[in-house]
Design a protein around this motif. Structure first.
Motif, PDB file in Angstrom:
ATOM      1  N   ARG A   1     -67.905  39.060  44.764  1.00  0.00           N
ATOM      2  CA  ARG A   1     -68.073  39.351  43.358  1.00  0.00           C
ATOM      3  C   ARG A   1     -69.500  39.015  42.915  1.00  0.00           C
ATOM      4  O   ARG A   1     -70.097  38.022  43.347  1.00  0.00           O
ATOM      5  CB  ARG A   1     -67.077  38.541  42.511  1.00  0.00           C
ATOM      6  CG  ARG A   1     -65.621  38.916  42.757  1.00  0.00           C
ATOM      7  CD  ARG A   1     -65.320  40.302  42.202  1.00  0.00           C
ATOM      8  NE  ARG A   1     -63.929  40.691  42.388  1.00  0.00           N
ATOM      9  CZ  ARG A   1     -63.477  41.444  43.381  1.00  0.00           C
ATOM     10  NH1 ARG A   1     -64.328  41.898  44.295  1.00  0.00           N
ATOM     11  NH2 ARG A   1     -62.200  41.756  43.465  1.00  0.00           N
ATOM     12  N   LYS A   2     -70.025  39.855  42.018  1.00  0.00           N
ATOM     13  CA  LYS A   2     -71.351  39.616  41.466  1.00  0.00           C
ATOM     14  C   LYS A   2     -71.321  38.446  40.498  1.00  0.00           C
ATOM     15  O   LYS A   2     -70.295  38.151  39.891  1.00  0.00           O
ATOM     16  CB  LYS A   2     -71.861  40.868  40.756  1.00  0.00           C
ATOM     17  CG  LYS A   2     -72.157  42.032  41.683  1.00  0.00           C
ATOM     18  CD  LYS A   2     -72.722  43.216  40.906  1.00  0.00           C
ATOM     19  CE  LYS A   2     -73.055  44.371  41.836  1.00  0.00           C
ATOM     20  NZ  LYS A   2     -73.603  45.536  41.089  1.00  0.00           N
ATOM     21  N   LEU A   3     -72.473  37.826  40.360  1.00  0.00           N
ATOM     22  CA  LEU A   3     -72.616  36.717  39.419  1.00  0.00           C
ATOM     23  C   LEU A   3     -73.392  37.183  38.198  1.00  0.00           C
ATOM     24  O   LEU A   3     -74.374  37.925  38.323  1.00  0.00           O
ATOM     25  CB  LEU A   3     -73.351  35.549  40.086  1.00  0.00           C
ATOM     26  CG  LEU A   3     -72.616  34.889  41.258  1.00  0.00           C
ATOM     27  CD1 LEU A   3     -73.570  34.015  42.041  1.00  0.00           C
ATOM     28  CD2 LEU A   3     -71.432  34.071  40.750  1.00  0.00           C
ATOM     29  N   ASN A   4     -72.974  36.753  37.044  1.00  0.00           N
ATOM     30  CA  ASN A   4     -73.643  37.134  35.796  1.00  0.00           C
ATOM     31  C   ASN A   4     -74.762  36.143  35.489  1.00  0.00           C
ATOM     32  O   ASN A   4     -74.846  35.576  34.400  1.00  0.00           O
ATOM     33  CB  ASN A   4     -72.625  37.189  34.655  1.00  0.00           C
ATOM     34  CG  ASN A   4     -73.184  37.878  33.419  1.00  0.00           C
ATOM     35  OD1 ASN A   4     -74.094  38.700  33.538  1.00  0.00           O
ATOM     36  ND2 ASN A   4     -72.660  37.545  32.260  1.00  0.00           N
ATOM     37  N   ASP A   5     -75.640  35.928  36.492  1.00  0.00           N
ATOM     38  CA  ASP A   5     -76.790  35.034  36.356  1.00  0.00           C
ATOM     39  C   ASP A   5     -77.997  35.758  36.924  1.00  0.00           C
ATOM     40  O   ASP A   5     -78.023  36.105  38.110  1.00  0.00           O
ATOM     41  CB  ASP A   5     -76.575  33.728  37.131  1.00  0.00           C
ATOM     42  CG  ASP A   5     -75.433  32.892  36.585  1.00  0.00           C
ATOM     43  OD1 ASP A   5     -75.653  32.179  35.591  1.00  0.00           O
ATOM     44  OD2 ASP A   5     -74.334  32.961  37.167  1.00  0.00           O
ATOM     45  N   LYS A   6     -79.006  35.990  36.096  1.00  0.00           N
ATOM     46  CA  LYS A   6     -80.166  36.759  36.537  1.00  0.00           C
ATOM     47  C   LYS A   6     -80.935  36.071  37.658  1.00  0.00           C
ATOM     48  O   LYS A   6     -81.610  36.738  38.456  1.00  0.00           O
ATOM     49  CB  LYS A   6     -81.092  37.028  35.350  1.00  0.00           C
ATOM     50  CG  LYS A   6     -80.503  37.980  34.319  1.00  0.00           C
ATOM     51  CD  LYS A   6     -81.494  38.263  33.211  1.00  0.00           C
ATOM     52  CE  LYS A   6     -80.914  39.250  32.186  1.00  0.00           C
ATOM     53  NZ  LYS A   6     -81.874  39.526  31.098  1.00  0.00           N
TER      54      LYS A   6
END
Length: 299
Positions: free
Chosen positions: A258-263
């Motif tokens: 899963r992708k992380l919502n942290d740039k």
């Protein structure tokens, strides 16, 4: 004994005529005569019998001719060998790489392209951690490395050229509580058991820094050096792991990414080499890596 004098001698031995020999060499007759006289003085023997009409080799000249040609050929071969080495056409290139970098799209293209362009260069590949690569480059055990930057200051005598950047993904069991979450952030992993790389590995140092930035230290329940093992352990439900996106190619039953919502949840591969190194092979490999990386990004 002057190599140029030997070259003049061979030319005169083949032409047996001073004017034609001088024209072939591109000089006048006077310096040709002086060169032959100097060679005869060095050897202590007459090499040519000269009359007003003819030039012929003496017995000493005949004896010298084959050796002179062989010496000239060896000198030319030495020049070519040096040029090929300096130009990067031959020799050995020792390349370090991390286990995960082999999964990057650029890696097989880079190695194949270099081997195709430099077929006479022996390329040696060494699977090493980023820290070990930096040490090897500094100690001249490696010529170039594909690695991630560990925390802390880096040696000033090593250049790190940025290559491809990729996101970090969360790898976990398919039934993990976050597997169906619409948005996952690193802070959400505060209380999660982690499967991680050993301390000192550059990627784990990056993960530690990301977690520390959010006020916690990951709870490491298992360490593993192989990234493929990390995915396998995630499949057991033992814990979660932050891994480079390229590891998605390891299709392990029961594991989701899963992708992380942290740039800032990103990691970058660098190509590293010694500063000011005269090794043409390392320079060419670096330039090829950068060119291929730009091509991959443009596509």
């Amino acid at each position: 004994m002057n190599i140029r004098h030997l070259e003049y001698f061979v030319t005169l031995a083949e032409e047996l005529h001073f004017r034609r020999s001088a024209e072939r060499i591109g000089i006048t007759q006077a310096p040709l005569s002086l060169a032959i006289q100097a060679l005869e003085a060095d050897l202590g023997a007459r090499l040519f019998d000269r009359t007003r009409r003819t030039v012929s080799l003496t017995e000493a000249g005949v004896a010298l001719l084959d050796d002179a040609r062989a010496i000239i050929a060896r000198v030319e071969h030495a020049k070519e060998s040096v040029w090929e080495t300096v130009s990067g056409e031959v020799g050995r290139l020792r390349v370090g790489f991390t286990n995960a970098s082999t999964l990057l799209p650029i890696f097989p293209h880079l190695i194949h392209a270099y081997r195709t362009q430099r077929p006479r260069v022996k390329i040696e590949l060494h699977d090493l951690s980023s820290s070990r690569q930096i040490e090897g480059i500094g100690q001249r055990e490696l010529d170039v490395g594909l690695l991630r930057l560990p925390d802390g200051p880096q040696p000033p005598d090593i250049v790190f050229e940025p290559l491809t950047e990729e996101p970090l993904l969360l790898a976990m069991h398919a039934r993990h509580r976050l597997a169906q979450a619409k948005s996952i952030r690193i802070i959400d992993l505060r209380d999660e058991p982690f499967i991680a790389y050993p301390r000192g590995v550059a990627l784990f140092s990056q993960i530690l820094a990301l977690c520390a930035k959010r006020g916690f230290e990951p709870n490491v329940v298992q360490e593993t050096e192989q990234m493929s093992t990390t995915i396998g352990l995630a499949a057991t439900g033992l814990g979660v792991s932050l891994v480079p996106a390229t590891l998605q190619v390891i299709a392990f039953p029961g594991v989701v990414f899963r992708k992380l919502n942290d740039k800032d949840a990103m990691t970058r591969i660098y190509v590293a080499h010694r500063y000011g190194d005269a090794n043409a092979r390392a320079r060419q490999f670096t330039e090829l890596a950068l060119a291929l990386d730009r091509r991959v990004l443009s596509n």
